[in-house]
Motif scaffolding. Sequence first.
Motif, short mmCIF file in Angstrom:
data_model
loop_
_atom_site.label_atom_id
_atom_site.label_comp_id
_atom_site.label_asym_id
_atom_site.label_seq_id
_atom_site.Cartn_x
_atom_site.Cartn_y
_atom_site.Cartn_z
N GLU A 156 -0.49 -25.08 -0.16
CA GLU A 156 0.25 -25.49 -1.35
C GLU A 156 0.27 -27.01 -1.54
O GLU A 156 -0.04 -27.51 -2.61
N TYR A 157 0.67 -27.71 -0.50
CA TYR A 157 0.76 -29.18 -0.58
C TYR A 157 -0.40 -29.84 0.17
O TYR A 157 -0.40 -31.04 0.36
N PHE A 209 15.63 -21.02 3.71
CA PHE A 209 15.19 -22.00 2.70
C PHE A 209 16.20 -21.97 1.54
O PHE A 209 15.92 -21.50 0.45
N ASP A 237 9.75 -29.09 2.82
CA ASP A 237 8.92 -28.01 2.29
C ASP A 237 7.43 -28.20 2.56
O ASP A 237 6.68 -28.56 1.66
N PHE A 238 6.99 -27.90 3.76
CA PHE A 238 5.56 -27.83 4.07
C PHE A 238 4.77 -29.07 3.65
O PHE A 238 3.64 -28.96 3.15
N HIS A 284 1.54 -29.12 -7.56
CA HIS A 284 1.48 -29.61 -6.17
C HIS A 284 0.07 -29.93 -5.70
O HIS A 284 -0.26 -29.76 -4.52
N VAL A 318 8.39 -13.48 -2.13
CA VAL A 318 9.83 -13.63 -1.83
C VAL A 318 10.65 -13.87 -3.10
O VAL A 318 11.85 -13.61 -3.11
N ASN A 319 10.00 -14.39 -4.13
CA ASN A 319 10.65 -14.43 -5.45
C ASN A 319 10.33 -13.08 -6.09
O ASN A 319 9.20 -12.85 -6.52
N GLU A 322 16.42 -21.54 -5.16
CA GLU A 322 15.50 -21.75 -6.27
C GLU A 322 15.67 -20.68 -7.34
O GLU A 322 14.70 -20.09 -7.81
N LYS A 345 11.81 -22.59 7.87
CA LYS A 345 10.60 -23.39 7.69
C LYS A 345 10.50 -24.46 8.76
O LYS A 345 11.52 -25.01 9.18
N TRP A 361 2.87 -13.84 -0.89
CA TRP A 361 3.66 -14.20 -2.07
C TRP A 361 2.96 -13.60 -3.29
O TRP A 361 2.73 -14.28 -4.29
N GLU A 415 1.82 -16.37 -6.04
CA GLU A 415 2.51 -17.66 -6.07
C GLU A 415 1.90 -18.54 -4.98
O GLU A 415 1.82 -18.15 -3.82
N ARG A 416 1.43 -19.71 -5.39
CA ARG A 416 0.77 -20.64 -4.47
C ARG A 416 -0.48 -20.03 -3.83
O ARG A 416 -0.81 -20.34 -2.67
N GLU A 440 8.81 -20.55 10.33
CA GLU A 440 7.92 -20.23 9.20
C GLU A 440 6.90 -21.34 8.99
O GLU A 440 7.25 -22.51 8.84
N LYS A 499 14.89 -13.67 0.27
CA LYS A 499 15.16 -15.06 -0.14
C LYS A 499 16.37 -14.99 -1.06
O LYS A 499 16.30 -14.38 -2.12
N ARG A 541 15.70 -15.56 4.94
CA ARG A 541 15.14 -16.92 4.94
C ARG A 541 16.24 -18.00 4.84
O ARG A 541 17.23 -17.82 4.13
#
Length: 652
Positions: A365-366, A293, A337-338, A500, A173-174, A258, A332, A123, A131-132, A359, A254, A291
């Motif tokens: 992240e979390y 998601f 979300d994870f 997070h 992916v973003n 979001e 996922k 990412w 990202e993350r 995935e 993606k 994806r």
Amino acid sequence: MSTRDTCWLNKKIANKHYQTYYLAEKSPLATTIRAEFAVLFANASEVDEKDKATIVFERVLNAKLGVEGFEMTVSENVVTLSATSDKGLLYGFYHLYTQLAQDKAIQTIVSVPDQAIRMINHWDNMDGSIERGYAGESIYFKDNKFRRDFETIRDYARLWASVGINAISINNVNVHKYETRLILEENLPEVKYIADIFSSYGIKTYLSVNFASPKIVGGLTTSDPLDEGVNDFWAAIAKNIYRAIPDFGGFVVKADSEGEPGPFTYGRGHDDGANMFARALAPFGGHVIWRCFVYDCAQDWRDRSIDRARAAYDHFIGLDGKFDDNVTLQIKLGPIDFQTREPVTPLFGGLKKTNHIIEFQITQEYTGHQKHIYYLAPVWKEALDFDTKVNEKENLVKNLLKENSVISERSGIAAVGSVGMDKNWTHHKLMQSNLFAYGRLCWSNQLTSKEIAEEWLALSFDLSQEAAEKVLAILLTSRETYEFYTAPLGIGFMVKPHLHYGPDIDGYEYDRWGTYHFADRNGIGVNRTSIDGTGYAGQYAKQREAEYNDLATCPDNLVLFFHHLPYTHVLHSGKTLIQHIYDTHFEGVARVENYIATWDVLSEEMPAADFENVKTLLQEQHRVAKDWRDQVNTYFLRKSGIADEKGRHIYA
Ligand code: BDP
């Protein structure tokens, strides 16, 4: 020589004087094997004739090995590695190395990967941020340009190839402004440098692409997947990329998620969107990873009829069988979300005629931002071994991935990566174990979390058995420990919004993301039953649906994911819900204190830098675990008005 931590490729083989005989002298992978031999067997010393050994590499026709498998046979002082391709020989070579580096007896073995696609998704953004990401800047990009640190990328490729990873997407992916241009001529020479390095280690390179590229960089007025001009745009892009990088893997997309653009803008389906890319890539053998998601990230928290957990299934189940052969859906492992504890997404077992991969998320992240110890193999094992009970018989996710994909070579596993420019790659030394575990588990689904952690420890350090067992115990309890001091019983979130990390119990409660716990003075949890709840449980096969619907059978650790319960509800464990919350939160912090004490004892045996790295981060883990404990316990004491039966101090 590289300045990076070489992780589990640290040890040099010195006990025997190995020579190699290699048949396909000219292939790039043969060159890689020779280079790896030179590095990993660097200390081969003068030894007695009787200790000399030979490694023979041979290409064979042997259908049972497939494209990537290998056979290793041993006789006297000759080890023969055979495979149908040089890639198989490379994997066989790493297997031999890891056996020798662990001082294991070299045994005859046939090894074939359990999953075909074994992928990492980065990412990474071109400005160098990730990202993350929690381990420094991107290894690929910096200041909206390519970083061009090819040595780091080569080291990285080595790590992954040694545990069998065969595909990597390099950007987020973003897909933002600069990254949208990665598919254009101006960037292809640089993408090619990276792709060539990966390719010399048997890894295919993918790019994440922006669905709206035709409008953003193509000068078109639409990105409609059924528009002829849009299709021509993607066909030309694909042609150009493959001219520059003939073994390019394909695109990761993606869409409609979001804030990312997608086919919904044009009233089209996700099958239309994915198949548009598939048509463009097909002439070159390319592949689209699409994806699942996809959910409404702008929901109204007042509207109880929307359940985010339902979204992937609701969006994709009706499209089963409608995707082209070179499309793979990426799903996922859990429906939200994870989180540290979620049920396994019901699309596994639900989809029957569509290529798909599961995935995972290696980046924490979390799960503690690579500051907390969280060994992820148990999470992944749980998902792969999950029995969907589809058709009322045993049907495990790890088998269904291939069996329910139209083309089994287009199924497998992907995971969001966790490395950055930090010298040790993962920020927390112990979290290198997650890289190793991911690769090993993708290749051999039957390995246990413990076996993998033992291998990783043996390859990464020189520890006495006693010390190794101590670290092993920390790793193997780490997920439960984190679960104990964070959100209880599958409810998830309660984290600081966006970041997070660390507790914020109501942080998302009245927000638009659809991740609510519904705690009030009477109880907590989300009623997702198919009896009088959101109906999510009804997305599973009958037996699972019944199990989750019924409090008598719903597992304790997921009970708040599926039910809204009073604090006095008695769990299968015999404890009330409120007492469980108090006990686990005290226990979670106590465990971290034990980790700290255990770690201190290891100072003699751990390399100084690694010792200090973990010691410092354990202090941070302890600080945040206490925050979690106190905020969660206080919150529920105030909501419920029920005191801790053990009379411990809770900030009221
Ligand atoms: C969420 C992350 C977000 C990602 C998203 C995704 O918070 O940053 O973009 O997943 O998977 O977990 O696309």
